[in-house]
Design a protein around this motif. Structure first.
Motif, PDB file in Angstrom:
ATOM      1  N   GLY A 167     -59.234  67.331  47.398  1.00 19.56           N
ATOM      2  CA  GLY A 167     -59.188  68.299  46.316  1.00 19.56           C
ATOM      3  C   GLY A 167     -59.378  67.568  45.002  1.00 19.56           C
ATOM      4  O   GLY A 167     -59.708  66.382  44.969  1.00 19.56           O
ATOM      5  N   ASP A 168     -59.149  68.257  43.890  1.00 24.02           N
ATOM      6  CA  ASP A 168     -59.445  67.727  42.554  1.00 24.02           C
ATOM      7  C   ASP A 168     -58.881  66.326  42.308  1.00 24.02           C
ATOM      8  O   ASP A 168     -57.684  66.098  42.478  1.00 24.02           O
ATOM      9  N   ALA A 169     -59.746  65.423  41.863  1.00 27.56           N
ATOM     10  CA  ALA A 169     -59.305  64.123  41.329  1.00 27.56           C
ATOM     11  C   ALA A 169     -58.999  64.309  39.842  1.00 27.56           C
ATOM     12  O   ALA A 169     -57.918  64.018  39.359  1.00 27.56           O
ATOM     13  N   GLN A 170     -59.965  64.720  39.106  1.00 30.76           N
ATOM     14  CA  GLN A 170     -59.960  65.260  37.743  1.00 30.76           C
ATOM     15  C   GLN A 170     -59.370  64.399  36.637  1.00 30.76           C
ATOM     16  O   GLN A 170     -60.081  63.950  35.761  1.00 30.76           O
ATOM     17  N   ASN A 171     -58.060  64.175  36.612  1.00 31.57           N
ATOM     18  CA  ASN A 171     -57.420  63.542  35.450  1.00 31.57           C
ATOM     19  C   ASN A 171     -56.976  62.115  35.742  1.00 31.57           C
ATOM     20  O   ASN A 171     -56.559  61.808  36.859  1.00 31.57           O
ATOM     21  N   ASP A 172     -57.035  61.256  34.710  1.00 34.56           N
ATOM     22  CA  ASP A 172     -56.555  59.872  34.865  1.00 34.56           C
ATOM     23  C   ASP A 172     -57.062  59.285  36.182  1.00 34.56           C
ATOM     24  O   ASP A 172     -56.304  58.713  36.971  1.00 34.56           O
ATOM     25  N   VAL A 173     -58.366  59.430  36.380  1.00 31.03           N
ATOM     26  CA  VAL A 173     -58.952  59.128  37.690  1.00 31.03           C
ATOM     27  C   VAL A 173     -58.789  57.664  38.064  1.00 31.03           C
ATOM     28  O   VAL A 173     -58.406  57.342  39.194  1.00 31.03           O
ATOM     29  N   LEU A 174     -59.051  56.768  37.125  1.00 30.96           N
ATOM     30  CA  LEU A 174     -58.937  55.345  37.447  1.00 30.96           C
ATOM     31  C   LEU A 174     -57.484  54.956  37.680  1.00 30.96           C
ATOM     32  O   LEU A 174     -57.171  54.221  38.618  1.00 30.96           O
ATOM     33  N   ASP A 175     -56.592  55.462  36.845  1.00 30.60           N
ATOM     34  CA  ASP A 175     -55.176  55.118  36.973  1.00 30.60           C
ATOM     35  C   ASP A 175     -54.565  55.667  38.264  1.00 30.60           C
ATOM     36  O   ASP A 175     -53.845  54.961  38.969  1.00 30.60           O
ATOM     37  N   LEU A 200     -64.324  66.609  39.981  1.00 32.91           N
ATOM     38  CA  LEU A 200     -64.272  65.168  40.210  1.00 32.91           C
ATOM     39  C   LEU A 200     -63.718  64.480  38.967  1.00 32.91           C
ATOM     40  O   LEU A 200     -63.035  63.460  39.073  1.00 32.91           O
ATOM     41  N   ILE A 201     -64.072  65.036  37.782  1.00 36.73           N
ATOM     42  CA  ILE A 201     -63.536  64.535  36.515  1.00 36.73           C
ATOM     43  C   ILE A 201     -63.068  65.713  35.671  1.00 36.73           C
ATOM     44  O   ILE A 201     -63.165  66.868  36.099  1.00 36.73           O
ATOM     45  N   ASN A 202     -62.598  65.444  34.456  1.00 40.78           N
ATOM     46  CA  ASN A 202     -62.007  66.489  33.620  1.00 40.78           C
ATOM     47  C   ASN A 202     -62.985  67.079  32.608  1.00 40.78           C
ATOM     48  O   ASN A 202     -63.098  68.292  32.472  1.00 40.78           O
ATOM     49  N   LYS A 203     -63.696  66.230  31.867  1.00 45.14           N
ATOM     50  CA  LYS A 203     -64.613  66.691  30.826  1.00 45.14           C
ATOM     51  C   LYS A 203     -66.043  66.380  31.255  1.00 45.14           C
ATOM     52  O   LYS A 203     -66.477  65.230  31.208  1.00 45.14           O
ATOM     53  N   ALA A 204     -66.747  67.431  31.624  1.00 44.43           N
ATOM     54  CA  ALA A 204     -68.009  67.350  32.356  1.00 44.43           C
ATOM     55  C   ALA A 204     -68.951  66.222  31.949  1.00 44.43           C
ATOM     56  O   ALA A 204     -69.400  65.445  32.797  1.00 44.43           O
ATOM     57  N   HIS A 205     -69.257  66.101  30.658  1.00 46.61           N
ATOM     58  CA  HIS A 205     -70.308  65.180  30.207  1.00 46.61           C
ATOM     59  C   HIS A 205     -69.774  63.802  29.801  1.00 46.61           C
ATOM     60  O   HIS A 205     -70.566  62.925  29.459  1.00 46.61           O
ATOM     61  N   ARG A 206     -68.472  63.630  29.815  1.00 49.10           N
ATOM     62  CA  ARG A 206     -67.880  62.407  29.271  1.00 49.10           C
ATOM     63  C   ARG A 206     -68.125  61.226  30.213  1.00 49.10           C
ATOM     64  O   ARG A 206     -67.573  61.146  31.307  1.00 49.10           O
ATOM     65  N   ASP A 207     -68.947  60.297  29.776  1.00 51.87           N
ATOM     66  CA  ASP A 207     -69.400  59.245  30.679  1.00 51.87           C
ATOM     67  C   ASP A 207     -68.290  58.268  31.056  1.00 51.87           C
ATOM     68  O   ASP A 207     -68.314  57.696  32.142  1.00 51.87           O
ATOM     69  N   MET A 208     -67.313  58.086  30.174  1.00 48.24           N
ATOM     70  CA  MET A 208     -66.205  57.197  30.514  1.00 48.24           C
ATOM     71  C   MET A 208     -65.480  57.698  31.762  1.00 48.24           C
ATOM     72  O   MET A 208     -65.029  56.907  32.597  1.00 48.24           O
ATOM     73  N   GLU A 209     -65.363  59.021  31.910  1.00 49.55           N
ATOM     74  CA  GLU A 209     -64.673  59.575  33.075  1.00 49.55           C
ATOM     75  C   GLU A 209     -65.488  59.381  34.351  1.00 49.55           C
ATOM     76  O   GLU A 209     -64.937  59.093  35.415  1.00 49.55           O
ATOM     77  N   TRP A 210     -66.818  59.531  34.245  1.00 47.20           N
ATOM     78  CA  TRP A 210     -67.657  59.242  35.415  1.00 47.20           C
ATOM     79  C   TRP A 210     -67.575  57.760  35.771  1.00 47.20           C
ATOM     80  O   TRP A 210     -67.530  57.397  36.954  1.00 47.20           O
ATOM     81  N   ALA A 211     -67.524  56.900  34.743  1.00 46.45           N
ATOM     82  CA  ALA A 211     -67.372  55.461  35.004  1.00 46.45           C
ATOM     83  C   ALA A 211     -66.067  55.195  35.753  1.00 46.45           C
ATOM     84  O   ALA A 211     -66.022  54.375  36.676  1.00 46.45           O
ATOM     85  N   SER A 377     -56.241  71.979  48.282  1.00 50.71           N
ATOM     86  CA  SER A 377     -55.559  70.697  48.137  1.00 50.71           C
ATOM     87  C   SER A 377     -55.890  70.049  46.802  1.00 50.71           C
ATOM     88  O   SER A 377     -56.787  70.492  46.079  1.00 50.71           O
ATOM     89  N   VAL A 378     -55.141  68.991  46.484  1.00 48.53           N
ATOM     90  CA  VAL A 378     -55.317  68.247  45.235  1.00 48.53           C
ATOM     91  C   VAL A 378     -55.119  66.764  45.525  1.00 48.53           C
ATOM     92  O   VAL A 378     -54.182  66.381  46.224  1.00 48.53           O
ATOM     93  N   SER A 379     -56.004  65.928  45.002  1.00 49.54           N
ATOM     94  CA  SER A 379     -55.883  64.482  45.220  1.00 49.54           C
ATOM     95  C   SER A 379     -55.491  63.731  43.953  1.00 49.54           C
ATOM     96  O   SER A 379     -55.071  62.578  44.023  1.00 49.54           O
ATOM     97  N   GLY A 380     -55.634  64.361  42.799  1.00 52.83           N
ATOM     98  CA  GLY A 380     -55.325  63.708  41.532  1.00 52.83           C
ATOM     99  C   GLY A 380     -53.903  63.976  41.059  1.00 52.83           C
ATOM    100  O   GLY A 380     -53.125  64.676  41.716  1.00 52.83           O
TER     101      GLY A 380
END
Length: 452
Positions: A167-175, A200-211, A377-380
């Motif tokens: 399920g959603d990873a979304q927030n504070d993905v790396l942490d 998969l991330i929180n703010k669609a276009h924000r490249d730091m979150e995709w990174a 479900s939720v993974s984040g």
């Protein structure tokens, strides 16, 4: 004396021009830096070396696979190499080259990103043999290569498989999501594929979150084949007040099947994967739902796969307070019932719920047989509260809640072997939380559900 003075003057002028040149060089370098790499972590900065390598399905999983990766713009022509893996390094002698399709991408389209252009490269490996372990690498064809990476093609016939669902990873993905995907990999390292059920991330276009998403998964993304599902957080306006649009990174970074019969806005967000007699139908629960209803019925009606799985981001039976996907219950659930879909995998609600809908008898009474199992479900780390009263209201739709949970990060491992589908939900620390087994008679289509 005149000669001496002339020489001295020349030296002074050379020094002055040299300093000016150095200053100008420093200024130019600083200017480039401020508009490209300033404020970026080293793992966000593109280079000639491939990064963000990810496998996806494109074509028959038994004979093809797609890979996508990123470099800086100096790599204008890229290559992927592949060979059947061997016990030593001599497989490289038989490797085949596939020329990549290269696309320039401007991160700066979204102002919160660095003003930076990169190249995305993609290859679809075709002509592979079923049930073979392959080694591949990607690079510029010269000095800048990834490591060699393994994946196995699907068998051409019905056979056991295992896959992972988040399920959603979304927030504070790396942490906070890194440990979950890595624990999932420890649990099911040979998973045939992985379903990422949106946000998969929180703010669609924000490249730091995709990174962060790529760094969290590391080599796992390049080894497991991903089935990414688009969520509501993959949509955002480029400017405040602008209409929401799909994450600008989505199509460049994922090479996914294109359903040409659908509206172009649904391309690479709605698609179907047939893996060893298991059909996985991916829907985009954000928009153009009526058109997808027609697509869903077509994919179910023209399907003789032994198992049918549907995934979309929004939960058909929302377990969290204030959530309601009425359209799916009104228009999609009747099709899931009619065509005997086995499993529906959702996210969005940041809680955990597994329930089922039993089949009905001719006089509309509940039978002992199963129709469909539904999971949210939720993974984040972002967590909501369950709404037990809301879950009770779904009884009108025939839904029965079997297991629930909150304030817990999960991952799920699903195994299909013969006439059994075994579903297991694990917590972030690798402990089993929930288990259910669907047993199916392929001749009659009748199924039974066994829990724990």
């Amino acid at each position: 004396m005149k000669v001496y003075t002339s020489i001295l003057t020349s030296i002074i002028l050379l020094c002055l021009f040299g300093n000016l040149a150095m200053a100008q060089h420093h200024h130019d370098h600083s200017h480039d830096h401020s508009h490209s790499h300033e404020g970026l972590h080293h793992w966000e900065i593109p280079s000639k070396d491939p990064d963000r390598i990810i496998l996806t399905f494109h074509g028959d999983p038994a004979t093809s696979r797609a890979v996508t990766w990123r470099t800086d713009t100096s790599v204008e022509s890229a290559v992927a190499q592949i060979a059947e893996a061997t016990v030593n390094s001599k497989f490289t002698e038989a490797s085949k080259d596939f020329k990549a399709t290269t696309e320039e991408f401007d991160l700066g389209l979204y102002k919160s990103n660095a003003s930076l252009k990169v190249h995305y490269h993609s290859v679809v490996f075709e002509g592979l043999e079923p049930d073979k372990l392959y080694a591949y690498r990607v690079g510029d064809g010269k000095e800048h290569w990834s490591e060699w990476i393994h994946f196995r093609t699907a068998k051409s016939e019905y056979a056991p498989i295992e896959f992972v669902y988040f399920g959603d990873a979304q927030n504070d993905v790396l942490d906070h999501w890194s440990r979950v995907i890595r624990m999932a990999y420890q649990t099911a390292p040979n998973a045939s594929f992985v379903v990422h059920a949106g946000d998969l991330i929180n703010k669609a276009h924000r490249d730091m979150e995709w990174a962060e998403w790529y760094k969290a998964g590391g080599f796992i993304h390049s080894q497991w084949t991903s089935i990414p599902v688009v969520g509501n957080h993959e949509f955002r306006g480029l400017e405040k007040g602008e209409k929401k649009q799909l994450a600008i990174q989505w199509r460049p970074q994922f090479t996914l099947p294109v359903e040409k019969s659908l509206n172009t806005n649904l391309h690479e967000t709605v698609y179907t994967v047939d893996y060893q007699d298991v059909r996985v139908i991916v829907l985009n629960s954000n928009d153009l739902l009526e058109e997808q209803t027609t697509y869903l019925e077509q994919q179910l009606k023209d399907c003789d796969a032994k198992w049918k799985i549907v995934t979309c981001h929004h939960s058909v039976f929302s377990p969290a307070k204030g959530r309601n996907f009425q359209f799916a219950r009104d228009h999609w659930k009747p099709l899931l019932d009619k065509y005997n879909v086995d499993l529906v995998l959702n996210g969005h609600d940041h809680t955990y719920a597994r329930g089922h809908v039993p089949t009905r008898t001719s006089d509309n009474k509940k039978s002992k047989f199963l129709s469909t199992v539904y999971v949210t479900s939720v993974s984040g780390p972002k967590q909501y509260k369950l709404d037990p009263e809301q879950m009770k209201e779904y009884k009108a739709d025939g839904y029965e809640l079997d297991e629930s949970g909150e304030q817990t990060q999960f991952y799920q491992v699903i195994k299909i072997d013969g006439d059994k589908l075994t579903y297991v939900a694990y917590t972030a620390i690798g402990e089993e939380y929930d288990r259910a087994v669907i047993t199916k008679d392929f001749k009659t289509g009748k199924k039974k559900l066994t829990e724990k």
